[in-house]
Enzyme design. Structure first.
Site, PDB file in Angstrom:
ATOM      1  N   ASP A   7      35.614  41.011  40.977  1.00 13.80           N
ATOM      2  CA  ASP A   7      34.288  40.780  41.527  1.00 13.80           C
ATOM      3  C   ASP A   7      33.297  40.644  40.371  1.00 13.80           C
ATOM      4  OD1 ASP A   7      32.251  40.461  43.300  1.00 13.80           O
ATOM      5  OD2 ASP A   7      32.161  42.562  43.923  1.00 13.80           O
TER       6      ASP A   7
ATOM      7  N   THR B 194      29.749  41.507  40.476  1.00 17.48           N
ATOM      8  CA  THR B 194      28.875  42.665  40.426  1.00 17.48           C
ATOM      9  C   THR B 194      29.689  43.941  40.271  1.00 17.48           C
ATOM     10  OG1 THR B 194      27.324  41.528  41.895  1.00 17.48           O
ATOM     11  CG2 THR B 194      27.033  43.900  41.621  1.00 17.48           C
TER      12      THR B 194
ATOM     13  N   ASP C 198      34.412  47.177  44.339  1.00 14.53           N
ATOM     14  CA  ASP C 198      33.709  48.446  44.520  1.00 14.53           C
ATOM     15  C   ASP C 198      33.017  48.554  45.872  1.00 14.53           C
ATOM     16  OD1 ASP C 198      31.762  46.576  44.142  1.00 14.53           O
ATOM     17  OD2 ASP C 198      30.652  47.683  42.605  1.00 14.53           O
TER      18      ASP C 198
END
Length: 584
Positions: A80, A82, A316
């Site tokens: 990912d 971010t 996350d």
């Protein structure tokens, strides 16, 4: 049954033999024990345990021990943007009012939305930190953010129905406001749209007609260690796929700043095909994807796996849970959502993407070293089985042709010292050595290509050396000991050479390891106490020379077998069966 006196007699080394008038049964205890590679279980357990401890020192929590093996085989990492390539936190950089809206009004609305959001994400938290003074409006409807719709909203009755989300979702792509949002996003900034809707945000047909109010620009800081991490994976032939729910242009800007190949032409996931094969084709050619839905992340992991890739997925957020669960290795950030941490096999407690190379490297070290030591243990199994078979075959021949049978050449203590410095201690050291090469399929085949030929050579050479030294069933105790010693010298010589093969390529500590093994055996055969204790007698020059000749012939045959299978595999010059050719 009571046996007549003298019915029990002894085999060649004094072990109980057969009944009078029958062939003596060999002492099978030293034959059976080395057939079982019991030490391999211990070495495997130690390698895994040490791997977990080493990862723990790097703030990496291994929640499932088999994940260590999966790490060794990873060849694609889906990351990912971010929280992985960029820092988790963001900062409100600027607000650009649109249309007739004024900045003061926009700030008041943003403060209300950020303060009242029931599930604030990183973007909303950044706005709340910059605009802490909320107006205290009464809420009439709430629409939490979701990865599917890409916006959130709150209705405040007379104060309006307000939306905060992705500009490319809420705006007309052909509008000037959409072009401005893309321009800002192309520099790596995260851009959100504040807009006013014409109906309650929880309506079935929300958001309805949208009136743009402002572009909210957030700064994301690229992790300083992200570029080095990507370069490491590239050097290890591990592909990186950046999969993000953010705007594709923004994701591409971050990827390009890190010199990720393909970052300059990001793919908008809304244009991706549904068919798995077609999706796999796109993933083979492109590396950077934006506006990816949670179900698409899962589909992308499945498409990569359908092409034979071993996939690690990092994430996350809750929207990463499905992909993490389906990936071969799920890696969650310690600051991520509880659901993400729960389904992941590995949790990076320090939230550092740069920890991942160490995680992958540790997995490769563990599996590569297990394959190395497996060669040693299984070679012992092969020659032990073959030697017992040859002795048994000689016993069958004695029944047919009427000659005296041949007992097993070794005492249990001989088997013990043969394994000390050719398998036991070296295997322990090699199981903890550095090893960086990615694991491959075909573990059993590679091990057997070395273990079987080497074991056969050791078994046959040892048996031949024993036949040369064998002085018959009526031999003296000294002759029996010398015969066993002759066979043992041949076995140890070739077994040490197999250790030298497994240890390739050589570095200084491996040379020291082999040299210490050789010196240890020289000491065992020359120190009077050890010679007496272990029943060793190399004092007969003719038999000792025969043992060395058989050993040298065996070494040549083992080396020849190794070079043949190495050439067939196209990997001459390095150790093929074990994956750790780069161990240093």
């Amino acid at each position: 049954m009571v046996l007549p006196a003298g019915a029990i007699r002894k085999n060649t080394l004094g072990a109980p033999g057969g009944v009078a008038g029958r062939p003596p049964a060999p002492g099978w205890a030293p034959a059976l024990v080395p057939m079982v590679p019991e030490g391999l279980v211990l070495m495997t357990s130690i390698a895994f345990a040490v791997g977990v401890v080493r990862l723990g020192k790097r703030n990496c929590l291994v929640q499932e021990l088999p994940a260590i093996e999966g790490l060794a085989r990873v060849d694609v990492v889906c990351a990912d943007k971010t929280g992985t390539l960029t820092e988790n936190g963001m900062r409100l950089a600027q607000i650009e009012p649109l249309g007739a809206f004024e900045e003061a009004q926009v700030r008041q609305v943003l403060a209300a939305l950020a303060g009242d959001d029931p599930r604030p994400n990183a973007s909303v938290q950044a706005i709340a930190e910059a605009l802490p003074d909320t107006p205290g409006w009464s809420q009439t409807a709430i629409a939490p953010f979701s990865s599917a719709k890409k916006w959130s909203g709150i209705s405040y009755g007379a104060h309006g129905d307000w939306l905060l989300g992705a500009p490319d979702v809420l705006l007309d792509p052909a509008s000037a406001d959409a072009a401005r949002a893309e321009e800002l996003g192309s520099s790596g900034l995260r851009v959100l749209l504040l807009a006013r809707g014409d109906r309650p945000v929880d309506a079935a047909d929300a958001p309805g007609v949208v009136e743009p109010a402002a572009l909210v620009v957030l700064e994301q800081k690229v992790r300083p260690d992200a570029k080095g991490t990507l370069e490491y994976f590239a050097s290890q032939q591990v592909s990186i796929k950046v999969i993000s729910g953010d705007n594709a242009v923004s994701v591409g800007a971050v990827a390009s700043s890190l010199d990720l190949p393909g970052g300059d032409h990001p793919v908008d996931a809304r244009t991706l095909p549904e068919d798995r094969d077609e999706l796999a084709d796109v993933l083979d050619s492109d590396t950077t994807f934006g506006r990816v839905r949670p179900d698409q992340k899962r589909a992308m992991v499945g498409a990569l796996q359908s092409r034979g890739h071993t996939v690690a997925m990092t994430g996350d957020g809750v929207n990463d849970v499905l992909a993490l669960k389906d990936a071969d290795i799920g890696v969650a950030m310690g600051a991520g959502s509880p659901a993400t941490r729960a389904v992941a096999q590995i949790v990076l407690l320090d939230n550092k993407f740069a920890t991942l190379p160490y995680v992958v490297g540790e997995g490769r070290r563990v599996i590569g070293n297990i394959e190395r030591v497996s060669n040693l243990f299984l070679t012992k199994t092969v020659y032990s089985v073959l030697l017992a078979f040859l002795v048994g075959l000689a016993g069958v021949g004695s029944q047919i042709f009427g000659y005296d049978p041949i007992g097993y050449p070794f005492l249990p203590r001989h088997v013990t010292i043969a394994a000390w410095f050719t398998i036991g201690i070296p295997a322990f050291i090699l199981s903890l050595a550095p090893n960086n090469e990615r694991a491959r399929t075909g573990f059993v085949g590679r091990v057997m290509r070395l273990a079987v030929p080497s074991g056969v050579v050791i078994g046959v050479a040892t048996f031949v050396a024993y036949l040369i030294a064998y002085a018959g069933p009526e031999a003296s105790e000294t002759q029996k000991v010398q015969a066993g010693t002759t066979a043992l010298i041949t076995l140890i010589m070739i077994a040490v050479w197999v250790l030298a093969l497994v240890a390739r390529p050589y570095v200084w500590w491996k040379v020291v390891l082999i040299a210490v093994s050789v010196l240890a055996y020289i000491a065992l055969f020359t120190i009077p106490f050890t010679r007496e204790f272990f029943k060793l007698d190399p004092s007969n020059p003719r038999l000792t020379l025969a043992a060395f000749v058989c050993g040298v012939v065996g070494i040549v045959l083992v080396e020849l077998a190794w070079w043949v299978q190495a050439r067939m595999s196209g990997n001459t010059g390095k150790f093929v069966p074990a994956v750790g050719a780069q161990g240093a």
